[in-house]
Design a protein around this motif. Structure first.
Motif, mmCIF file in Angstrom:
data_model
loop_
_atom_site.group_PDB
_atom_site.id
_atom_site.type_symbol
_atom_site.label_atom_id
_atom_site.label_comp_id
_atom_site.label_asym_id
_atom_site.label_seq_id
_atom_site.Cartn_x
_atom_site.Cartn_y
_atom_site.Cartn_z
ATOM 1 N N SER A 1 -6.594 -0.385 -1.951
ATOM 2 C CA SER A 1 -5.266 0.096 -2.853
ATOM 3 C C SER A 1 -3.978 -0.355 -2.430
ATOM 4 C CB SER A 1 -5.454 1.359 -3.530
ATOM 5 O OG SER A 1 -6.611 1.660 -4.105
ATOM 6 N N GLU A 2 -3.786 -0.104 -1.329
ATOM 7 C CA GLU A 2 -2.499 -0.164 -0.783
ATOM 8 C C GLU A 2 -2.449 -0.408 0.809
ATOM 9 O OE1 GLU A 2 0.312 2.789 -2.086
ATOM 10 O OE2 GLU A 2 2.313 1.686 -1.474
ATOM 11 N N PRO B 1 3.603 6.523 -2.660
ATOM 12 C CA PRO B 1 3.646 5.477 -1.885
ATOM 13 C C PRO B 1 3.557 5.642 -0.401
ATOM 14 C CG PRO B 1 5.498 5.446 -3.564
ATOM 15 C CD PRO B 1 5.070 6.768 -3.501
ATOM 16 N N LEU B 2 2.681 4.727 0.151
ATOM 17 C CA LEU B 2 2.517 4.734 1.649
ATOM 18 C C LEU B 2 3.787 4.769 2.449
ATOM 19 C CD1 LEU B 2 -0.845 3.099 2.380
ATOM 20 C CD2 LEU B 2 -0.216 5.523 2.126
ATOM 21 N N GLY B 3 4.649 3.973 2.003
ATOM 22 C CA GLY B 3 5.833 3.606 2.688
ATOM 23 C C GLY B 3 5.394 3.561 4.297
ATOM 24 N N ARG B 4 6.385 3.861 5.224
ATOM 25 C CA ARG B 4 6.323 3.608 6.550
ATOM 26 C C ARG B 4 5.681 4.973 7.263
ATOM 27 N NH1 ARG B 4 8.916 -0.417 9.277
ATOM 28 N NH2 ARG B 4 10.142 -1.023 7.623
ATOM 29 N N LEU B 5 4.224 4.975 7.606
ATOM 30 C CA LEU B 5 3.640 6.033 8.053
ATOM 31 C C LEU B 5 3.617 6.333 9.514
ATOM 32 C CD1 LEU B 5 0.591 6.695 5.528
ATOM 33 C CD2 LEU B 5 2.694 7.803 5.316
ATOM 34 N N GLY B 6 3.468 5.064 10.084
ATOM 35 C CA GLY B 6 3.071 5.309 11.491
ATOM 36 C C GLY B 6 4.405 5.521 12.243
ATOM 37 N N PRO B 7 3.993 5.442 13.360
ATOM 38 C CA PRO B 7 5.365 5.820 14.408
ATOM 39 C C PRO B 7 6.133 4.588 14.428
ATOM 40 C CG PRO B 7 3.354 5.007 15.577
ATOM 41 C CD PRO B 7 2.945 5.411 14.340
ATOM 42 N N ARG B 8 7.396 5.094 14.252
ATOM 43 C CA ARG B 8 8.395 3.779 14.276
ATOM 44 C C ARG B 8 8.665 3.033 15.362
ATOM 45 N NH1 ARG B 8 11.949 4.977 9.092
ATOM 46 N NH2 ARG B 8 10.387 5.889 8.124
ATOM 47 N N SER C 1 0.403 0.471 9.225
ATOM 48 C CA SER C 1 -0.155 1.706 9.895
ATOM 49 C C SER C 1 -0.929 2.460 9.128
ATOM 50 C CB SER C 1 1.284 2.469 10.267
ATOM 51 O OG SER C 1 1.753 2.917 9.091
ATOM 52 N N SER D 1 0.439 -0.211 3.760
ATOM 53 C CA SER D 1 1.760 0.491 4.190
ATOM 54 C C SER D 1 2.403 -0.962 4.754
ATOM 55 C CB SER D 1 2.002 1.559 4.971
ATOM 56 O OG SER D 1 1.530 1.050 6.398
ATOM 57 N N ILE D 2 3.960 -0.899 4.657
ATOM 58 C CA ILE D 2 4.552 -2.239 5.041
ATOM 59 C C ILE D 2 4.418 -2.278 6.374
ATOM 60 C CG2 ILE D 2 6.696 -0.892 5.131
ATOM 61 C CD1 ILE D 2 6.830 -4.050 3.616
ATOM 62 N N ASP D 3 4.219 -1.368 7.210
ATOM 63 C CA ASP D 3 4.184 -1.454 8.637
ATOM 64 C C ASP D 3 2.621 -1.752 9.158
ATOM 65 O OD1 ASP D 3 3.457 0.754 8.287
ATOM 66 O OD2 ASP D 3 4.816 1.742 9.633
ATOM 67 N N ARG E 1 2.188 4.694 -11.241
ATOM 68 C CA ARG E 1 3.280 5.403 -10.628
ATOM 69 C C ARG E 1 4.523 5.076 -11.492
ATOM 70 N NH1 ARG E 1 2.284 2.922 -4.565
ATOM 71 N NH2 ARG E 1 0.991 4.380 -3.907
ATOM 72 N N LEU F 1 -1.936 0.925 -9.450
ATOM 73 C CA LEU F 1 -1.243 1.843 -8.840
ATOM 74 C C LEU F 1 0.235 1.762 -9.307
ATOM 75 C CD1 LEU F 1 -2.579 3.821 -6.799
ATOM 76 C CD2 LEU F 1 -1.854 2.340 -4.856
ATOM 77 N N PHE F 2 0.795 0.602 -9.037
ATOM 78 C CA PHE F 2 2.426 0.294 -9.411
ATOM 79 C C PHE F 2 2.480 0.805 -10.818
ATOM 80 C CE2 PHE F 2 5.291 -2.436 -11.379
ATOM 81 C CZ PHE F 2 6.478 -2.066 -10.461
ATOM 82 N N GLU G 1 10.960 0.744 1.923
ATOM 83 C CA GLU G 1 9.689 1.253 2.629
ATOM 84 C C GLU G 1 8.498 0.734 1.809
ATOM 85 O OE1 GLU G 1 10.021 3.369 5.791
ATOM 86 O OE2 GLU G 1 11.727 2.132 5.417
ATOM 87 N N THR G 2 8.640 0.239 0.545
ATOM 88 C CA THR G 2 7.752 0.019 -0.045
ATOM 89 C C THR G 2 7.088 -1.453 0.231
ATOM 90 O OG1 THR G 2 6.713 -0.209 -2.205
ATOM 91 C CG2 THR G 2 9.080 -0.472 -2.190
ATOM 92 N N PRO H 1 -1.466 8.759 -5.917
ATOM 93 C CA PRO H 1 -0.713 9.326 -4.573
ATOM 94 C C PRO H 1 0.600 8.468 -4.315
ATOM 95 C CG PRO H 1 -2.530 7.489 -4.475
ATOM 96 C CD PRO H 1 -2.625 8.059 -5.703
ATOM 97 N N ARG I 1 -3.642 -2.742 -6.640
ATOM 98 C CA ARG I 1 -2.160 -2.488 -6.194
ATOM 99 C C ARG I 1 -1.244 -2.517 -7.507
ATOM 100 N NH1 ARG I 1 1.393 -0.584 -5.505
ATOM 101 N NH2 ARG I 1 3.242 -0.716 -3.920
#
Ligand code: NA
Ligand code: NA
Lengths: 117, 114, 966, 549, 91, 164
Positions: free
Chosen positions: F125-126, A110-117, F132, F128-130, A100, A96-97, C799-800, A108, A93
């Motif tokens: 490696s990472e 940041p993944l952030g929030r990918l899935g369904p909210r 998912s 996601s915050i939720d 970036r 990666l940080f 989001e991070t 790649p 991690r």
């Protein structure tokens, strides 16, 4: 040295040699691979086979020595499986940080929030 | 191997002394840490060094220094390690306090580079 | 104990006056005068016992093993002095009642005054040389307080300090001289010393002893070149001057000369040193006195001159001169005290002491003026006054002295010249201010002072007259009594008659008076034209100036020297320490070459050779990287530590390896925690280091190499020499049967050397407490309060996973979720392993220390992964309590042994038979080890969590800053 | 040999430790109670020390041995009591009690954990005085130092932290040197018990003498640092003068631990029976001591602040003591021990006074007197305002302070009539005797020291007078100090202590003479330690049959 | 030399040599994460060395030290990793 | 039953601790069992608030999963070792792969991290915050989608069964 039968000694010897070889390969890879994320893979060889074979060699040797099942070297193996990931996860991690931050190519997003909210 | 071990002690000690003489507090604390390795190994080397003769008494083995490593330096080193750890911790905190109060990390609290 | 009681009277008076209300002037003066009079009368009553050379002596044992007892010894000479001290003291005490301002809280004055009287009496009555030094220094001290009585004035402070410095220095020399003299004689007892003159004078140490003793006497008596403090001391209240500079303080020096005259005099050295100094002082003082414009300063320089005269008399190695010296001590005391008091009255009544402004006071204060004129005539040596007599004796001595022809020629001339000077300053003091036209521009309108203020002056002047007119009847017996002990018991022939015929001395007197009058005319005329307001010629010889500049320079010089030899920089200090250690070690072993021993070598192991090389590279790497790459240096340090640990493993030290591993982990954590608060340091462009800088680095490198080589050589020598007959087999043999454990190292820690361990855990506890206390007041540098670069660099995108991975005491999320979960999994296992290490320690590698570290690390892991707030919301750790409980456990274990009748920390083993398990051995050492465990847990946690809390505080500081800014 | 009283000898160590732990248990609550508890423990400690001193005074050359953990020397750790250690114990009891009472008036609350640290420091001091084992000595040094770090930093603040950093660094280096020296001595002699080392030192083979001496020299450097010997003492004055007064007052004793150790080890191990090693390092101690006196004296000349003056006075006293060790002379050592007591009490009192005096100055550095910096002409009137010739009334508290200051200054400067004078007289007398004795080996050294002592006394007088004038006289306009009872009592107590020391100088001198005779006849000590037998006991069935393997 | 002692010697040699290789990364980096990983590996090699020494000398004596590295050795390297990532070890 | 629940809130944890104790003690004597049991009970109680709340079910699945992972470790070891050895001539086709996740449990995710770490060839490696999705660095991957599918089926699914 040991009073055990030759076969056991042979098994232990083979395991030890295996361990040595894998540790060497992992170190070799760790040193000579050029990308950090690539370099993160070879140590796993040492963490796994490198140590497992020693642990088994230990179990074999000590069990024969005390003529009872001695499992304590196995404990090392089990503990390693649990603890090694902490450093690896954090280091990956961190790398990666930093990559970036440095806006390195091929990193790649940041993944952030990918899935369904 | 004795020569090499002596060399190790010398190098650890020398590196420690070099760092202790430096002007930055962090250098000094690292130097003290290296110095304590050197000193601990030095004390350790005062006993007779043996391989695989740990001072764990086994019934039937003669209790002398041909069959066991000298336990005395070991117990001394053990105490020295603990005390070294404690003092390193203390030094670190004082170093931080000094840094916080003077605004820099020079051993004298002055900001000149030397 | 009559004398002791008498001596204690003034001291008792001093105590009493200190407690009297500060402004009760009359009561205070009454007490002081009464004490002085009573003492004087008591001494007077002893006249019959000392008259024929008798000695009254009393002894109080104090330090017999050092040869020092308190011996109070009164012979004729001491008797005379005691009367002088107490008699004049009584008069001054009375005088001071009227002199001191009604607003002045004079209790302090009278208290010091009486203490001074006591100290001076102590000097006079000392029958032991050390005791004499004791009271001598006491007079210096109390005179310091008296001269500095008006300490709110800078000149008073300065004068007092100067007097103390000069006379204190003399006192130190005197002490040295007395010790030497005592060593020569074999006793400090005055009686013994007085009998040992021949031995002393023949001893090789005589010159040194003499010089030291004379230094004491000369400083006290203001002899050239130490005379300068005396005029400075004129800042004291006039009664003090009247007392100190007539009969007491300055007379202590000549008292010493007279006291030791039988022992020390009679040599060439004595003649030249004492006589020479006296002569120079006599001339110089008289010369300088002529030009003074301050009444008190005229008296001060005249005092110097008269003391020089007395010194000269004692230096002439002639009994007759010594008698004259004793006589002049008495005479000078009388007329000088009256003159000082008269000067005080003038000052008191007119508001000035400036001779240039004063004139014709006789009309305003006829009685005082008359008295002052008579007294100044006595000082000038006018016939029919006491001063004439002793001066005449002095002139006679100079004429009839047989010595070197040059001396025989110059001495009478010098004496006459001094006499002329004396007449001049006496005229300036007396004639110039009292006779002539009345001054008109005085600050105050002069009139006669209160009657009782004049009485002391009148009494003394009367004494001058009586002695001057009828010496043989009035003073003859006393002088004989006083002089006899000084000259060693047999008085020379002398005649105290006023008229000896027209002989050489009388001619000299006439010349002095006539020449003096003429010179006075001349001087007055010149001074009207504004010339000679300062003494010409002697300015270059200004001892005061030399002394003061020496003091100031020495302060500056000392500071400069201190910067060189006592550097405040740490690096220099460290360098000195290491260099001294190396130099001393090399020097001490230089006679014996370092020999390598012949012990059997450890078999070579390529693997460990590599490990050690790695260790060395790590050490050097850490040294190189420590300045700019701290994190790198920490990793390198870790590498070196690991190799140390492997060395322990290889050479059969499992306990050390265990401990080292645990300590390594904690130390690394510690460094990382600290790193947060250190300033960023980026290597600048490669700049050329200054030459000085490079030289310093080269020097340091050399020292580091020397230290490393020394350590290496020492350890190689030790590693290769045959093992000594060590005490260790004892431990190996007894660990199991008597210590109850197979792990000898552990048994040593908890049993054989448990005392070390108790100290060790105390160290740990103390350090933890210190760290906690210090961090409570921790104030990070301004730039460190900001979040680290990494945190502020995170984009403000919620989001991070890096932003706020946790909220307050909620479990960690984001990037820390997995590590935190694993850390929680590890926790119980770590505690179990800790228990394992704790319980097996006595027989196998392990023990309370490493177990404690494991527990502490397990908790710290939670802090790292889950955050301070999360942990502390779930666990109250109370580390200080752990430390306390641990130490108490260890102490209780030790005390348990005492209860059982054995020495502290003796181990006991309880043998418990448990059902289905069998015999269980419970050694008390195990309890001790639990104590160690608790202290280690508490201390380590206290250390690291206190550091960890700083991040929280910084965050809070940021919050308040933001809040304040908004 | 008088029988040792049971467990008395271990109390000076256990008592403070128990005090520290139990006070720690209360945390920072119940401050008043904790203060009383703390003082109570300290009083008990002093009583124990006095009892020990009484015990040693009972028998000539009494050496008491306590086998900690019931293991005999040279294997276990022994505590050894002789007159020297008893003297030091009493001294530490007195000084610490005064400092503690003083601190309880307020300074103890300048930070947390004052009382536990204080008692731990006391434990370290007492342990160092009592132990008969080299490594245990190291441990007690560390205990003492660890607590001293905390106490030095007590109250925090930049001056303390800055000087504390230096103080700690220097002492950590000293500890490293201690360990190295100790390790070499163990390596060469195979033992750590001081008595056993002493017994074996003559038997060390010739080839090992170089090693032994190198080890001893390195060890000595550690002690010389602690004793504040030039050039290893630049840390002392800043650290001590920055510390809070009660702490500095206690620290006055710390340099004496270095001196004590040097004296103890040099007389024990390098006694005249030590063969080629006899009187090892003596000339060095003499030279170092004299250099230190000169250094300290220079410092006295240079200093205006009372705290720094007290610090340099400590350096002078340390130099004096170390120089006397170099002579190895009974009479001189006896005088030196008396001097040690007197100088320590004086410096302690001075440190307590520093703050009381400077509090009056409002914590501001006093402005130097005009003639301090520049020469003034004879006729220059230094009084701008032509101050009237009327004296000032002195308030009682100020008078008391002034009196105490003067008494302490007298003691420190060695002026009569107090104990400092007796001490100086004794030193000078013994030096003169040593110098004039037939065939005196160090006549030159003795004369030098004689002169240096005289001069340093003079300079101390001048410096203290200057400081006293500055603080008590120059600032008359300032309001008088407010003196708390708990601050006055310990100061007066110390004054009383050196008054008593003066009055009973003969008894004390006799005691120190016996102490000196004892340490120069180390055989008694060695025999007592090595012949002490453990109790036959729970795990020691057959004691009599055991010997050195 | 028995089979087992030869094998342990070989393994120890491999660990040492491997450590030497890893040291290159520890010294050269290039980035901090490389060095942290290198230190972690060094510790791991040290642990293996302890275990193999135990096998070589047929003793359990060194096992606990190895266990300790396996259990807690990661703490320092993960703290370093966290420091790289956040600039702060304990938040 | 509830009292027992109170004393032994996490029987699995207790059992694990007892086993570890006995293995560590290197002795199967009764006293060690009792001692182990003692610690096995006390430690979870003492650290209850610091311990994860994990429900672990399906012991059979657990066993099978352990064997699978063990097998995969050995196989991957040889693959990666070979890759390392030939890396001077031919670099592996390494890349980052995003794996969408359904597993949400803390301990489950931790277990997944352990698996990815100990199986050579993958580096976690990472996350996601939720929770998912996760980012994996894979040593050698040809087809990203099939790898993801394989990974989810082989490693994630059993964990979901065990922990949820
Ligand atoms: Na025992
Ligand atoms: Na992996």
């Amino acid at each position: 040295m040991t009073g055990g039968p030759l076969w056991a000694e042979a098994v232990a010897a083979v395991l030890l040699v295996t361990s040595g070889v894998f540790v060497m390969i992992s170190a070799f890879g760790f040193v000579f691979l050029r990308d950090f994320f690539l370099r993160m893979h070879p140590p796993a060889l040492a963490y796994t086979l490198g140590s497992w074979s020693v642990a088994i060699a230990g179990v074999v040797t000590f069990s024969l020595l005390d003529s009872s099942l001695e499992l304590h070297p196995w404990l090392v193996m089990a503990l390693l499986a649990v603890t090694v990931p902490v450093t690896t996860v954090l280091l990956a991690r961190a790398a990666l940080f930093r990559q970036r931050q440095a806006r390195a190519p091929d990193v790649p997003a940041p993944l952030g929030r990918l899935g369904p909210r | 191997m004795e020569a090499l071990l002596a060399l190790v002690i010398g190098v650890l000690g020398g590196a420690g002394v070099w760092l202790v003489l430096r002007p930055r507090t962090f250098q000094v604390i690292l130097g003290l840490a290296l110095l304590s390795y050197a000193v601990n190994l030095f004390i350790f080397s005062m006993g007779s060094l043996f391989i695989d003769k740990a001072p764990l008494v086994i019934a039937g083995v003669p209790a002398d220094l041909d069959h066991y490593t000298d336990p005395m330096p070991q117990s001394l080193v053990l105490t020295a390690i603990v005390i070294g750890f404690a003092t390193t911790a203390l030094f670190l905190v004082v170093l931080l306090a000094s840094r916080g109060m003077s605004g820099n990390d020079h051993v004298d609290g002055t900001n000149e580079d030397a | 104990m009559y004398l002791a009681a008498l001596l204690s009277l003034p001291f008792a008076g001093s105590l009493v006056t200190a407690l009297v209300p500060t402004k009760a002037r009359t009561v205070l003066a009454g007490i002081a005068s009464a004490v002085a009079l009573l003492t004087a009368a008591s001494f007077g009553a002893l006249f019959s016992r000392v008259r024929a050379g008798g000695v009254v002596s009393e002894r109080i044992t104090w330090l017999p093993s050092a040869g020092v007892d308190l011996v109070f010894r009164l012979d004729g000479f001491a008797w005379m002095f005691a009367l002088l001290v107490t008699g004049i003291g009584a008069l001054v005490a009375l005088y001071a009642r009227y002199y001191m301002s009604p607003e002045d809280p004079v209790a302090r004055f009278y208290s010091s005054f009486l203490a001074f009287m006591g100290a001076m009496l102590g000097v006079v009555l000392s029958g032991n040389l050390v005791q004499l030094v004791l009271f001598w220094e006491l007079t210096s001290l109390v005179s310091f307080l008296l001269i500095g009585y008006w300490y709110h004035r800078a000149d008073a402070r300065r004068g007092a300090r100067m007097a103390l410095t000069v006379t204190g220095a003399g006192g130190v020399a005197l002490l040295g001289g007395v010790v030497l003299l005592g060593r020569i004689v074999g006793s400090y007892d005055l009686d013994v010393v007085l009998r040992a003159g021949d031995v002393v004078r023949a001893h090789p140490s005589y010159p040194v002893a003499l010089v030291l003793l004379l230094l004491g006497a000369f400083t006290k008596s203001a002899q050239f070149p130490f005379h300068f403090w005396l005029p400075r001391a004129m800042v004291a209240p006039t009664p003090v001057s009247a007392y100190l500079h007539s009969a007491t303080m300055v007379k202590a020096g000549v008292f010493l000369l007279a006291r030791l005259w039988p022992v020390l005099s009679g040599t060439e050295l004595w003649f030249w040193a004492v006589g020479g100094t006296g002569l120079v002082t006599l001339m110089l003082g008289a010369y300088a006195a002529m030009f003074q414009n301050d009444l008190k300063r005229v008296l001060a320089y005249s005092t110097i001159s008269h003391l020089g005269l007395i010194t000269l008399l004692f230096g002439l190695n002639s009994p007759l001169a010594a008698v004259a010296g004793v006589f002049h001590i008495m005479n000078h005391g009388t007329f000088k005290a009256s003159l000082f008091m008269a000067a005080g009255i003038v000052d008191h009544e007119t508001g000035t002491r400036d001779i240039r402004r004063l004139s014709g006071l006789l009309t305003a204060m006829p009685i005082t003026g008359g008295l002052a004129l008579v007294a100044s005539a006595a000082m000038a040596g006018v016939p029919l006054l006491n001063g004439f007599l002793s001066k005449e004796m002095f002139f006679a001595e100079t004429v009839f002295l047989s010595s070197h022809p040059v001396v025989e020629l110059t001495l009478p001339v010098a004496a006459t010249l001094a006499g002329i000077f004396g007449v001049v300053y006496s005229l300036r003091f007396g004639y110039q201010i009292f006779v002539g036209p009345a001054a008109t521009d005085l600050p105050r309108r002069p009139e006669e002072p209160p009657r009782w203020m004049r009485v002391p002056v009148a009494t003394l002047v009367l004494a001058c007259l009586v002695v001057g007119i009828a010496p043989e009847t009035s003073i003859g017996p006393s002088l004989a009594t006083a002089a006899r002990p000084v000259v060693g018991g047999t008085l020379p022939d002398y005649d105290l008659a006023v008229w000896h015929g027209l002989n050489a001395p009388f001619v000299m007197s006439l010349v002095a008076i006539g020449g003096g009058a003429a010179l006075y005319r001349l001087l007055v005329k010149q001074q009207r034209h504004g010339r000679f307001s300062d003494p010409p010629l002697v300015d270059a010889l200004n001892g005061r100036r030399l002394f003061e500049s020496a003091l100031v320079r020495s302060t500056r010089l000392a500071r400069a020297a201190l910067r060189i030899v006592g550097p405040r920089g740490l690096q220099t200090q460290v360098f000195a320490i290491i260099a001294v250690a190396i130099v001393l070690a090399v020097l001490s072993s230089r006679d014996v070459p370092l020999v390598w021993g012949s012990r059997e070598r450890v078999p070579a192991s390529p693997a460990f050779a590599i490990f050690w090389v790695i260790g060395m590279i790590c050490a050097v790497g850490a040294a190189v990287k420590a300045k700019f790459h701290r994190l790198v240096a920490i990793t390198m340090l870790g590498g070196a530590g690991l190799m140390t640990c492997l060395t322990f493993v290889w050479f059969s030290a499992p306990d050390l390896a265990l401990t080292q591993v645990a300590v390594e982990i904690v130390t690394t954590m510690l460094f990382l925690l600290g790193l947060r608060w250190l300033p960023m340091r980026v290597p600048g462009l490669p700049h050329r280091r200054s030459l000085r800088d490079r030289a310093r680095r080269a020097r340091d490198l050399l020292l580091a190499i020397a230290a490393g080589s020394g350590l290496a050589a020492l350890s190689y020598a030790m590693l290769t020499r045959p093992a000594p007959g060590s005490i260790s087999p004892f431990f190996l043999a007894r660990a199991l049967p008597q210590g109850g454990g197979a792990n000898v190292v552990n048994v040593m820690l908890v049993d054989f050397r448990a005392f070390d361990t108790i100290g060790e855990i105390t160290v740990l506890g103390a350090v933890a407490l210190t760290v906690f206390a210090l961090l409570r007041r921790f104030r990070p540098a301004k730039e460190s309060i900001d979040p680290p670069e990494q945190q502020s660099a995170v984009p403000a995108d919620p989001e991070t996973d890096l932003v706020r991975p946790r909220a307050g005491d909620k479990a960690a999320g984001g990037y820390l979720m997995v590590p935190a979960a694993i850390a929680r999994l590890i926790m119980p296992v770590a505690l179990l392993v800790a228990m394992h290490l704790l319980l097996r320690g006595h027989n196998e590698p392990g023990g309370g220390f490493v177990a404690g570290l494991v527990v502490a690390i397990a908790f710290l892991l939670q802090y790292v992964m889950a955050g301070t707030q999360w942990v502390e919301a779930r666990a109250r750790l109370l580390p200080a309590r752990w430390i306390a409980v641990g130490i108490l456990l260890a102490v209780a274990t030790g005390l348990g042994a005492i209860v059982a009748g054995y020495p502290f920390l003796t181990t006991h083993t309880a043998h418990v038979r448990l059902p289905s398990i069998g015999l269980v051995h419970l050694p008390s050492a195990a309890v001790f080890d639990v104590g160690v465990f608790a202290v280690v847990v508490g201390a380590t946690l206290l250390l690291l969590t206190a550091l960890a809390h700083q991040s929280l505080r910084a965050r809070r500081a940021r919050a308040t800053r933001r809040g304040g800014g908004a | 040999m008088t029988a040792s009283p049971a467990h008395l000898f271990v109390l000076p160590i256990v008592l403070p430790l128990a005090a520290a732990a139990s006070i720690l248990l209360f945390g920072e609550r119940l401050r008043r109670f904790v203060s009383f508890l703390s003082i109570g423990f300290s009083v008990a400690g002093l009583a124990v020390a006095l009892e020990i001193a009484r015990w040693t005074a009972r028998a000539p050359h009494a050496v008491g041995v306590y086998l900690a953990a019931n293991w005999e020397a040279p294997f276990g750790i022994v505590l050894v009591v002789d007159r020297l250690s008893a003297l030091m114990l009493v001294l530490s009891g007195v000084v610490s009690l005064a400092a503690l009472v003083y601190a309880s008036a307020g300074w103890s609350r300048a930070g947390v954990y004052f009382h536990p640290l204080f008692h731990i420091q006391l434990m370290g001091l007492n342990g160092a005085f009592l132990t008969g084992d080299l490594f245990n000595l190291f441990v007690f040094f560390e205990v003492m130092l660890a607590a001293s770090y905390g106490l030095q930093l007590h109250g925090s603040g930049w001056p303390r932290v800055r000087t504390g950093l230096h103080y700690i660094t220097v002492n950590l280096l000293a500890s490293s040197l201690f360990l190295v020296g100790l390790a070499v001595i163990y390596g060469v002699t195979g033992t750590l018990s001081m008595a056993d080392v002493a017994a074996n030192v003559a038997l060390v083979p010739a080839v090992d003498h170089g090693l032994l001496h190198a080890g001893a020299a390195i060890l000595a450097v550690a002690f010389l640092i602690k004793a504040a010997i030039w050039p290893l003492n630049a840390w002392l004055v800043p650290a001590y003068s920055a510390a809070t007064p009660p702490v500095a007052s206690l620290f006055a004793l710390m340099t004496k631990v270095g001196v004590y150790t040097l004296l103890r080890l040099s007389t024990l191990i390098f006694s005249s029976d030590a063969g080629v090693s006899a009187r090892f390092g003596a000339p060095l101690l003499l030279c170092g001591g004299i250099a230190t006196i000169v250094f300290g004296t220079t410092g006295l000349v240079a200093s205006l602040r009372l705290g720094r003056i007290a610090g340099f006075a400590i350096i002078v006293s340390a130099g004096t003591l170390v120089a006397t060790i170099g002579f190895g002379d009974v009479a001189l050592t006896a005088a030196a021990l008396f001097y040690l007591v007197s100088a320590t009490l004086g410096a302690s009192a001075l440190f307590l006074l520093v703050e009381l005096v400077e509090r009056r100055d409002g914590g501001v550095d006093p402005a130097p007197e005009p003639d301090e910096v520049v020469l003034v002409d004879e006729d220059t009137n230094l009084d701008d305002a032509e101050a009237p010739l009327v004296g000032r009334a002195v308030p009682f508290s100020l008078a008391l302070l002034g009196f105490a200051f003067m008494a302490s200054a007298l003691v420190v400067a060695g002026l009569p009539p107090l104990s400092g004078f007796v001490a100086k007289l004794g030193l000078l007398d013994a030096l003169a005797a040593a110098a004039t004795a037939a065939g005196a080996a160090h006549a030159a050294g003795a004369w030098t020291l004689f002169g240096v002592l005289l001069l340093s006394g003079l300079v101390a007088t001048v410096a203290l007078a200057r400081a006293g004038v500055q603080h008590f006289w120059a600032g008359v306009a300032r309001p008088p100090a407010r003196l708390k009872l708990a601050e006055g009592i310990p100061v007066l107590g110390l004054v009383l202590a050196f008054t008593l020391l003066t009055v009973h100088a003969e008894e004390v001198l006799r005691f120190t003479t016996a102490a000196a005779e004892g340490i120069y006849a180390p055989k008694v000590y060695i025999d007592a330690v090595l012949s002490a037998k453990p109790l036959p006991g729970p795990t020691r069935p057959n004691v009599e049959a055991e010997g050195r393997p | 030399m028995t089979l087992l002692s030869a094998a342990t010697a070989f393994a120890l040699g491999c660990y040492a040599f491997g450590s030497a290789l890893v040291l290159v990364r520890l010294v050269r980096g290039p980035r901090a994460q490389d060095r942290v990983l290198a230190l972690d590996l060094l510790y791991f090699h040290g642990m293996l060395t302890m275990l193999v020494l135990g096998i070589r000398h047929a003793t359990d004596t060194y096992f606990e030290a190895a266990l300790l590295i396996a259990l807690l050795g990661f703490v320092s390297s993960s703290a370093m990793a966290k420091f790289i990532l956040r600039g702060e070890v304990i938040e | 039953m509830t009292i027992l629940r109170k004393i032994v809130p996490a029987p699995l944890s207790t059992a694990a601790l007892v086993v570890i104790w006995v293995v560590l003690a290197r002795s199967a004597r009764l006293e060690q069992f009792l001692l182990g049991l003692c610690f096995g009970v006390v430690i979870p109680l003492a650290t209850a608030r610091l311990s994860p709340r994990a429900r672990v079910g399906r012991p059979l699945v657990v066993a099978r999963y352990v064997v699978t992972v063990g097998y995969d470790v050995v196989v991957s070891c040889f693959q990666v070792a070979k890759g390392v050895v030939v890396s001077p001539w031919r670099l592996p086709r390494a890349r980052f792969v995003v794996v969408p996740l359904e597993l949400r449990d803390d301990v489950g995710l931790a277990a997944l991290a352990m698996v990815t770490t100990i199986v050579p060839g993958t580096v976690w490696s990472e996350l996601s915050i939720d929770r998912s999705a996760m980012l994996l660095h894979v040593w050698d991957v040809v087809d990203e989608e099939s790898f993801v599918a394989h990974f989810k089926k082989r490693y994630e699914a059993p964990l979901k069964e065990i922990f949820e």
